[in-house]
Enzyme design. Sequence first.
Site, PDB file in Angstrom:
ATOM      1  NE  ARG A 169      -0.328   6.909   8.610  1.00 38.90           N
ATOM      2  CZ  ARG A 169      -1.009   6.287   9.553  1.00 38.90           C
ATOM      3  NH1 ARG A 169      -1.883   6.905  10.283  1.00 38.90           N
ATOM      4  NH2 ARG A 169      -0.943   4.977   9.658  1.00 38.90           N
TER       5      ARG A 169
ATOM      6  CG  ASP B  73      -8.251   1.531   7.936  1.00 40.42           C
ATOM      7  OD1 ASP B  73      -7.700   2.658   7.705  1.00 40.42           O
ATOM      8  OD2 ASP B  73      -8.420   0.663   8.749  1.00 40.42           O
TER       9      ASP B  73
END
Length: 448
Positions: free
Chosen positions: A67, A313
């Site tokens: 992120r 993931d």
Amino acid sequence: MNKNYHIYNGWIVNEQQVFRGGLVLRDGMIDTLYQGYRSFDDKDLIPLDAENNWILPGVIDDHVHFREPGLTHKGDIASESRAAVAGGITSFMDMPNTLPATLTQAQLEEKFQLAALKSLANYSFYLGASNSNLDEVLKTDPRRVCGIKIFLGSSTGNMLLDDIQVLRTIFSRSPLLIAVHCEDERTIQKNQAICREVFGEDPPASVHPKIRNHEVCFLSSFYAVRLAREYNTRLHILHLSTAEEVELLDDPLPLKQKRITGEVCVHYLWFSDEDYERLGNRIKWNPALKTEHDRAALLEALLQDKIDIVATDHAPHTLEEKNRSYYDAPSGAPLVQHALVAMLELYHQGKIPLEKIVWKMCHNPAVLFQIEKRGFLREGFHADVVLVSPDDPWTADASSLLYKCGWSPMEGQRFRSKVTHTFVNGNLVYEKGRIHDSMKGQRLTFNR
Ligand code: DOR
Ligand code: ZN
């Protein structure tokens, strides 16, 4: 400065063997790997009794979303790499759907610089391919970057690549591995329209595998495989989620000879559509979790070596975001802290051999990406090492979570095995619940 360690009295799990033995870690590398018992007359070595626990190579996760930059309210490189090492992951490869998206060499290098300052684990970053950055894609250095990422279906970050001509050019000319997210956008849109008619604007999370169904995955993976065969592209299909897609992959070949490889993520082996009622949007992922039949077929494909690696993931979102109604809740969930212990739980359940887990999570990512000197416990390799206590049950309760988003789809889950120590480049970064964060990870390099 590196400290040097002698880890003794453990069970080494490595290269399809399990034997009693130990390791000497010196100057960040594995100096000695031995069977049985040895003593070393060297005051420089800090002794570490492995207490009969397992000694594994560090896990290499080829698929995370940490992120940064731009989405750091969900997670950041420092917080998520701490969670990763606590979970036994010593190297990660991060995806380009950040803010801004990673579409130029300059943006890519900025991420590497951030990681050098902040990451506890070793790192690499994918360059994203879009409809309009072909020049940047072709400039990528195969020895210093893990791969190119293409979204063939929309997901977090709107990075869809749908210009067929661009796609063909990249498949024919990419200097390095192409990792693809395969979901067919037109079929998603068609299914969504039907679901809106039937369920309205506030459907239950269980519609997710109806919208992003088997057909969505198969059509897109089929297309990617066909194109890759046409151009002999080095293609890596991410997060396989259906039994049908497995049939598209090559029959088992030695990994080095494969041109088309496949990844499954821990959640597709752990959850299924039967869990939506209990967990709702918390287990909303793209691609969607499918049926028990798919879960069993994916595990079987892993055991048969049709699927090459297991990844996470890891894709954190805040609870506030996940608690929104179905259409507004983003897809993805955090996993790095629990991926290895979840796979070890499948071992305890008799579903997968221990050596196979190490093969698919440690060795094969290194072979598949041609990572230099990692992924195995071998003399002369970097000392990325994990100690696991096989029989030390614990519960993943909220207070133990290291994710910045503060929640996990595994909350409340009891695990039989526990990661006790993690070494990254010979540095002890995780020790029985404590993080030592003064030493940072290194940039991965590739033998290409
Ligand atoms: O579930 C997902 N989450 N799938 C993706 O493709 C993206 C990821 C994210 O970044 O949130
Ligand atoms: Zn992803």
